[in-house]
Scaffold this active site. Sequence first.
Site, PDB file in Angstrom:
ATOM      1  N   HIS A 139       0.699  -3.230  11.241  1.00 36.66           N
ATOM      2  CA  HIS A 139       1.881  -3.868  11.819  1.00 36.66           C
ATOM      3  C   HIS A 139       2.152  -3.515  13.274  1.00 36.66           C
ATOM      4  CE1 HIS A 139       2.595  -5.363   7.832  1.00 36.66           C
ATOM      5  NE2 HIS A 139       2.571  -4.137   7.354  1.00 36.66           N
ATOM      6  N   GLN A 191       0.831  -1.203   0.000  1.00 34.63           N
ATOM      7  CA  GLN A 191       0.000   0.000   0.000  1.00 34.63           C
ATOM      8  C   GLN A 191       0.864   1.251   0.000  1.00 34.63           C
ATOM      9  OE1 GLN A 191      -3.023  -1.312   2.951  1.00 34.63           O
ATOM     10  NE2 GLN A 191      -4.046   0.562   2.381  1.00 34.63           N
ATOM     11  N   ARG A 223      -8.297  -9.464   4.454  1.00 39.71           N
ATOM     12  CA  ARG A 223      -7.270  -8.873   5.323  1.00 39.71           C
ATOM     13  C   ARG A 223      -7.497  -7.375   5.471  1.00 39.71           C
ATOM     14  NH1 ARG A 223      -2.113  -6.459   4.012  1.00 39.71           N
ATOM     15  NH2 ARG A 223      -0.416  -6.979   5.474  1.00 39.71           N
ATOM     16  N   GLN A 241       2.728 -11.217  10.514  1.00 38.27           N
ATOM     17  CA  GLN A 241       3.084 -10.007   9.767  1.00 38.27           C
ATOM     18  C   GLN A 241       2.119  -8.858  10.047  1.00 38.27           C
ATOM     19  OE1 GLN A 241       1.543  -8.751   6.267  1.00 38.27           O
ATOM     20  NE2 GLN A 241       3.314  -9.205   4.995  1.00 38.27           N
ATOM     21  N   SER A 294       5.127  -5.787   3.160  1.00 35.28           N
ATOM     22  CA  SER A 294       3.787  -5.868   3.749  1.00 35.28           C
ATOM     23  C   SER A 294       2.830  -6.622   2.819  1.00 35.28           C
ATOM     24  CB  SER A 294       3.285  -4.452   4.078  1.00 35.28           C
ATOM     25  OG  SER A 294       2.064  -4.497   4.776  1.00 35.28           O
ATOM     26  N   LEU A 295       1.828  -5.926   2.278  1.00 33.84           N
ATOM     27  CA  LEU A 295       0.899  -6.554   1.329  1.00 33.84           C
ATOM     28  C   LEU A 295       1.645  -7.239   0.177  1.00 33.84           C
ATOM     29  CD1 LEU A 295      -1.930  -6.833  -0.116  1.00 33.84           C
ATOM     30  CD2 LEU A 295      -1.395  -4.627  -1.144  1.00 33.84           C
TER      31      LEU A 295
END
Length: 312
Positions: free
Chosen positions: A202, A13, A118, A251, A93-94
Amino acid sequence: MAMTKFAMTFAGQGSQSVGMMAGFADMPVVRRTFEEASDILKLDLWALSAEGPAEIQNQTVNTQPLMLAAGIATFRAWQEKSVSAPALFAGHSLGEYTALVAASALGFADALLLVRLRAQAMQDAVPEGTGGIAAILGLDTEQVRLVCIDAAQGEVLEAVNLNSPGQIVVAGHRTAVERGMALAKTRGAKRALLLPMSVPSHCALMKPAAEKLAAALKSVVCKVPATPVIQNADVRAFSTADDIKHALVEQLYRPVRWIETIQAISTSGATVVVECVPGKVLTGLNKRIDATLNCLAISDTASLVAAVEATR
Protein backbone atom coordinates in the site's frame (compact mmCIF):
# COMPACT_ATOMS: atom_id res chain seq x y z
CA MET A 1 -39.89 -8.17 13.81
CA ALA A 2 -37.30 -6.01 12.04
CA MET A 3 -34.14 -7.74 10.81
CA THR A 4 -30.83 -6.58 12.27
CA LYS A 5 -28.85 -4.51 9.76
CA PHE A 6 -25.32 -5.85 9.71
CA ALA A 7 -22.07 -5.72 7.75
CA MET A 8 -19.62 -8.52 7.05
CA THR A 9 -15.87 -7.98 6.92
CA PHE A 10 -12.98 -10.12 5.69
CA ALA A 11 -9.41 -9.96 7.00
CA GLY A 12 -6.26 -9.99 4.91
CA GLN A 13 -2.66 -11.05 5.39
CA GLY A 14 -1.59 -11.42 9.00
CA SER A 15 -4.72 -13.28 10.16
CA GLN A 16 -3.48 -16.68 8.95
CA SER A 17 -2.36 -19.34 11.42
CA VAL A 18 -1.67 -23.06 11.33
CA GLY A 19 -4.88 -24.91 12.23
CA MET A 20 -7.09 -21.86 11.66
CA MET A 21 -9.91 -23.90 10.02
CA ALA A 22 -9.92 -26.71 12.61
CA GLY A 23 -13.12 -25.36 14.19
CA PHE A 24 -14.99 -26.01 10.93
CA ALA A 25 -13.69 -29.51 10.22
CA ASP A 26 -17.19 -30.97 10.71
CA MET A 27 -18.75 -28.75 8.01
CA PRO A 28 -18.55 -30.42 4.56
CA VAL A 29 -19.09 -27.09 2.75
CA VAL A 30 -15.81 -25.83 4.20
CA ARG A 31 -13.82 -28.83 2.99
CA ARG A 32 -15.53 -28.67 -0.42
CA THR A 33 -14.58 -25.01 -0.80
CA PHE A 34 -10.95 -25.78 0.01
CA GLU A 35 -10.98 -28.68 -2.48
CA GLU A 36 -12.39 -26.39 -5.17
CA ALA A 37 -9.67 -23.79 -4.49
CA SER A 38 -6.93 -26.43 -4.34
CA ASP A 39 -7.99 -27.81 -7.75
CA ILE A 40 -7.86 -24.32 -9.28
CA LEU A 41 -4.41 -23.50 -7.89
CA LYS A 42 -2.94 -27.04 -8.00
CA LEU A 43 -1.95 -26.56 -4.35
CA ASP A 44 -3.30 -28.41 -1.30
CA LEU A 45 -4.66 -25.45 0.64
CA TRP A 46 -6.30 -27.60 3.33
CA ALA A 47 -2.95 -29.18 4.21
CA LEU A 48 -1.32 -25.74 4.14
CA SER A 49 -4.03 -24.45 6.48
CA ALA A 50 -4.02 -27.44 8.83
CA GLU A 51 -0.33 -28.36 8.94
CA GLY A 52 1.60 -25.35 7.63
CA PRO A 53 4.46 -25.08 8.28
CA ALA A 54 4.05 -21.43 9.29
CA GLU A 55 7.00 -20.21 7.22
CA ILE A 56 5.42 -21.68 4.05
CA GLN A 57 1.96 -20.43 5.02
CA ASN A 58 3.38 -16.93 5.59
CA GLN A 59 4.90 -16.63 2.11
CA THR A 60 2.84 -13.93 0.37
CA VAL A 61 2.09 -16.08 -2.69
CA ASN A 62 0.59 -18.74 -0.41
CA THR A 63 -1.03 -16.50 2.20
CA GLN A 64 -3.18 -14.51 -0.20
CA PRO A 65 -5.00 -17.45 -1.87
CA LEU A 66 -5.20 -19.26 1.49
CA MET A 67 -6.94 -16.32 3.19
CA LEU A 68 -9.32 -15.91 0.25
CA ALA A 69 -10.26 -19.61 0.38
CA ALA A 70 -10.69 -19.46 4.18
CA GLY A 71 -12.91 -16.40 3.93
CA ILE A 72 -15.16 -17.86 1.24
CA ALA A 73 -15.35 -21.23 3.02
CA THR A 74 -16.45 -19.44 6.20
CA PHE A 75 -18.95 -17.32 4.25
CA ARG A 76 -20.45 -20.41 2.61
CA ALA A 77 -20.74 -22.01 6.06
CA TRP A 78 -22.59 -18.87 7.12
CA GLN A 79 -24.94 -19.11 4.14
CA GLU A 80 -25.86 -22.68 5.13
CA LYS A 81 -26.83 -21.60 8.65
CA SER A 82 -28.32 -18.13 8.25
CA VAL A 83 -31.43 -16.72 6.60
CA SER A 84 -30.07 -13.17 7.00
CA ALA A 85 -27.91 -11.36 4.45
CA PRO A 86 -25.39 -8.58 5.11
CA ALA A 87 -26.37 -5.06 4.06
CA LEU A 88 -22.72 -4.23 3.34
CA PHE A 89 -19.39 -5.96 2.79
CA ALA A 90 -15.83 -4.73 3.34
CA GLY A 91 -12.43 -6.38 3.39
CA HIS A 92 -9.08 -5.25 4.75
CA SER A 93 -6.56 -5.11 1.88
CA LEU A 94 -6.56 -8.66 0.43
CA GLY A 95 -9.91 -9.18 2.19
CA GLU A 96 -11.49 -6.81 -0.32
CA TYR A 97 -11.21 -9.57 -2.94
CA THR A 98 -13.00 -11.99 -0.59
CA ALA A 99 -15.72 -9.39 -0.07
CA LEU A 100 -16.16 -8.97 -3.84
CA VAL A 101 -16.50 -12.75 -4.29
CA ALA A 102 -19.06 -12.90 -1.45
CA ALA A 103 -20.98 -10.08 -3.14
CA SER A 104 -20.96 -11.97 -6.49
CA ALA A 105 -18.85 -9.28 -8.20
CA LEU A 106 -15.88 -11.62 -8.83
CA GLY A 107 -15.90 -15.35 -9.50
CA PHE A 108 -14.12 -17.50 -6.91
CA ALA A 109 -11.75 -19.07 -9.47
CA ASP A 110 -10.91 -15.70 -11.03
CA ALA A 111 -10.24 -14.16 -7.63
CA LEU A 112 -7.94 -17.02 -6.53
CA LEU A 113 -5.79 -16.69 -9.63
CA LEU A 114 -5.87 -12.91 -9.36
CA VAL A 115 -4.67 -12.77 -5.75
CA ARG A 116 -1.87 -15.23 -6.46
CA LEU A 117 -0.74 -13.02 -9.36
CA ARG A 118 -1.13 -9.96 -7.11
CA ALA A 119 1.02 -11.58 -4.44
CA GLN A 120 3.74 -12.50 -6.91
CA ALA A 121 3.70 -9.01 -8.44
CA MET A 122 3.99 -7.46 -4.96
CA GLN A 123 6.93 -9.72 -4.09
CA ASP A 124 8.63 -8.96 -7.42
CA ALA A 125 8.18 -5.19 -7.06
CA VAL A 126 10.56 -4.86 -4.12
CA PRO A 127 13.70 -7.02 -3.76
CA GLU A 128 13.82 -9.11 -0.57
CA GLY A 129 15.21 -7.09 2.33
CA THR A 130 14.85 -3.63 0.78
CA GLY A 131 11.28 -2.97 1.92
CA GLY A 132 9.87 -2.74 5.40
CA ILE A 133 6.54 -2.42 7.21
CA ALA A 134 5.95 -1.43 10.84
CA ALA A 135 3.09 -0.73 13.25
CA ILE A 136 3.16 2.56 15.15
CA LEU A 137 1.08 2.48 18.34
CA GLY A 138 -0.06 5.52 20.29
CA LEU A 139 0.10 8.29 17.67
CA ASP A 140 -2.81 9.54 15.55
CA THR A 141 -2.92 9.47 11.75
CA GLU A 142 -1.70 13.06 11.28
CA GLN A 143 1.21 12.59 13.71
CA VAL A 144 2.29 9.45 11.83
CA ARG A 145 2.04 11.23 8.46
CA LEU A 146 4.36 13.97 9.76
CA VAL A 147 6.78 11.32 11.04
CA CYS A 148 6.81 9.80 7.54
CA ILE A 149 7.53 13.15 5.89
CA ASP A 150 10.37 13.92 8.30
CA ALA A 151 11.94 10.44 8.28
CA ALA A 152 11.71 9.69 4.52
CA GLN A 153 14.91 11.58 3.56
CA GLY A 154 14.34 11.02 -0.14
CA GLU A 155 13.12 7.43 0.27
CA VAL A 156 9.54 6.13 0.36
CA LEU A 157 7.83 6.12 3.77
CA GLU A 158 4.05 6.32 4.00
CA ALA A 159 1.19 5.66 6.41
CA VAL A 160 -0.43 2.66 4.72
CA ASN A 161 -2.93 0.97 7.08
CA LEU A 162 -5.11 3.39 9.02
CA ASN A 163 -6.31 0.54 11.22
CA SER A 164 -7.78 2.11 14.34
CA PRO A 165 -7.20 5.19 16.50
CA GLY A 166 -3.65 4.81 17.77
CA GLN A 167 -2.68 1.95 15.44
CA ILE A 168 -1.22 3.07 12.14
CA VAL A 169 1.02 0.93 9.92
CA VAL A 170 3.81 2.53 7.87
CA ALA A 171 5.67 1.04 4.90
CA GLY A 172 8.40 1.88 2.42
CA HIS A 173 12.15 1.43 2.11
CA ARG A 174 13.47 -0.62 5.05
CA THR A 175 15.94 2.07 6.12
CA ALA A 176 13.24 4.77 6.02
CA VAL A 177 10.90 2.54 8.06
CA GLU A 178 13.62 2.12 10.70
CA ARG A 179 14.19 5.89 10.83
CA GLY A 180 10.42 6.40 11.11
CA MET A 181 10.16 3.93 14.00
CA ALA A 182 12.91 5.74 15.93
CA LEU A 183 11.39 9.18 15.24
CA ALA A 184 7.88 8.01 16.20
CA LYS A 185 9.20 6.92 19.61
CA THR A 186 10.79 10.32 20.23
CA ARG A 187 7.41 11.91 19.40
CA GLY A 188 5.47 9.89 21.94
CA ALA A 189 4.62 6.56 20.26
CA LYS A 190 4.05 3.81 22.83
CA ARG A 191 5.58 1.20 20.56
CA ALA A 192 6.97 0.81 17.05
CA LEU A 193 7.07 -2.78 15.83
CA LEU A 194 8.65 -4.09 12.63
CA LEU A 195 6.15 -6.54 11.13
CA PRO A 196 7.19 -9.95 9.74
CA MET A 197 6.16 -9.18 6.16
CA SER A 198 8.59 -8.95 3.29
CA VAL A 199 6.36 -6.73 1.13
CA PRO A 200 5.79 -3.02 1.92
CA SER A 201 2.13 -3.03 0.90
CA HIS A 202 0.00 0.00 0.00
CA CYS A 203 2.84 2.45 -0.64
CA ALA A 204 4.36 3.95 -3.81
CA LEU A 205 6.83 1.03 -4.11
CA MET A 206 3.85 -1.10 -5.20
CA LYS A 207 3.17 0.87 -8.40
CA PRO A 208 4.97 -1.71 -10.64
CA ALA A 209 2.77 -4.42 -9.08
CA ALA A 210 -0.31 -2.27 -9.70
CA GLU A 211 0.55 -2.10 -13.42
CA LYS A 212 0.72 -5.92 -13.62
CA LEU A 213 -2.56 -6.21 -11.72
CA ALA A 214 -4.26 -3.71 -14.05
CA ALA A 215 -3.16 -5.75 -17.07
CA ALA A 216 -4.48 -8.98 -15.52
CA LEU A 217 -7.80 -7.39 -14.54
CA LYS A 218 -8.58 -6.50 -18.17
CA SER A 219 -9.48 -10.12 -18.90
CA VAL A 220 -11.35 -10.75 -15.62
CA VAL A 221 -15.15 -10.66 -15.58
CA CYS A 222 -16.41 -8.26 -12.92
CA LYS A 223 -20.09 -7.66 -12.20
CA VAL A 224 -21.94 -5.06 -10.20
CA PRO A 225 -22.01 -6.44 -6.62
CA ALA A 226 -25.32 -7.86 -5.42
CA THR A 227 -24.55 -6.17 -2.08
CA PRO A 228 -22.45 -2.98 -1.78
CA VAL A 229 -18.73 -3.48 -1.05
CA ILE A 230 -16.95 -0.53 0.58
CA GLN A 231 -13.52 -0.47 -1.05
CA ASN A 232 -10.32 0.51 0.77
CA ALA A 233 -8.80 3.24 -1.36
CA ASP A 234 -11.82 5.56 -1.56
CA VAL A 235 -14.12 4.31 1.22
CA ARG A 236 -16.83 3.98 -1.42
CA ALA A 237 -19.06 1.26 -2.80
CA PHE A 238 -18.82 1.36 -6.60
CA SER A 239 -21.57 0.36 -8.99
CA THR A 240 -19.65 -0.25 -12.23
CA ALA A 241 -17.15 -2.97 -13.08
CA ASP A 242 -14.58 -0.45 -14.33
CA ASP A 243 -14.70 1.54 -11.10
CA ILE A 244 -14.33 -1.63 -9.01
CA LYS A 245 -11.29 -2.74 -11.02
CA HIS A 246 -9.76 0.74 -10.85
CA ALA A 247 -10.19 0.73 -7.06
CA LEU A 248 -8.48 -2.69 -6.82
CA VAL A 249 -5.48 -1.36 -8.77
CA GLU A 250 -5.25 1.82 -6.69
CA GLN A 251 -5.59 -0.20 -3.48
CA LEU A 252 -2.11 -1.68 -4.04
CA TYR A 253 -0.33 1.66 -3.59
CA ARG A 254 -2.84 3.69 -1.57
CA PRO A 255 -3.64 3.37 2.17
CA VAL A 256 -6.20 0.99 3.64
CA ARG A 257 -8.62 3.47 5.23
CA TRP A 258 -10.10 1.04 7.74
CA ILE A 259 -11.10 3.60 10.39
CA GLU A 260 -13.26 5.45 7.85
CA THR A 261 -14.64 2.15 6.49
CA ILE A 262 -16.02 1.11 9.88
CA GLN A 263 -17.31 4.65 10.47
CA ALA A 264 -19.15 4.43 7.12
CA ILE A 265 -20.66 1.08 8.13
CA SER A 266 -21.88 2.62 11.39
CA THR A 267 -23.27 5.69 9.62
CA SER A 268 -25.22 3.40 7.25
CA GLY A 269 -27.28 2.22 10.21
CA ALA A 270 -25.65 -1.20 10.64
CA THR A 271 -25.43 -2.18 14.31
CA VAL A 272 -23.50 -5.46 14.01
CA VAL A 273 -20.20 -6.18 12.22
CA VAL A 274 -19.30 -9.83 11.61
CA GLU A 275 -15.68 -10.81 10.82
CA CYS A 276 -16.06 -13.74 8.49
CA VAL A 277 -12.69 -15.49 8.54
CA PRO A 278 -10.87 -17.31 11.36
CA GLY A 279 -8.97 -14.91 13.58
CA LYS A 280 -10.17 -11.82 15.41
CA VAL A 281 -7.81 -9.12 14.10
CA LEU A 282 -10.50 -6.92 12.56
CA THR A 283 -12.92 -7.41 15.45
CA GLY A 284 -10.40 -5.88 17.85
CA LEU A 285 -9.86 -2.91 15.51
CA ASN A 286 -13.57 -2.46 14.87
CA LYS A 287 -14.39 -2.25 18.59
CA ARG A 288 -11.75 0.46 19.06
CA ILE A 289 -13.09 2.44 16.09
CA ASP A 290 -16.72 2.41 17.23
CA ALA A 291 -17.63 1.04 20.65
CA THR A 292 -21.37 1.26 19.83
CA LEU A 293 -21.11 -1.54 17.24
CA ASN A 294 -21.64 -5.18 18.20
CA CYS A 295 -18.47 -6.72 16.71
CA LEU A 296 -18.34 -10.50 16.32
CA ALA A 297 -15.79 -12.91 14.88
CA ILE A 298 -16.53 -16.30 13.30
CA SER A 299 -13.69 -18.67 14.12
CA ASP A 300 -15.51 -22.02 14.55
CA THR A 301 -18.99 -23.54 14.38
CA ALA A 302 -19.94 -22.28 17.86
CA SER A 303 -19.09 -18.65 17.06
CA LEU A 304 -20.82 -19.08 13.69
CA VAL A 305 -24.07 -20.06 15.46
CA ALA A 306 -23.67 -17.09 17.86
CA ALA A 307 -23.21 -14.69 14.92
CA VAL A 308 -26.27 -16.13 13.15
CA GLU A 309 -28.35 -15.54 16.31
CA ALA A 310 -27.05 -11.94 16.64
CA THR A 311 -28.06 -11.06 13.09
CA ARG A 312 -31.59 -12.41 12.95
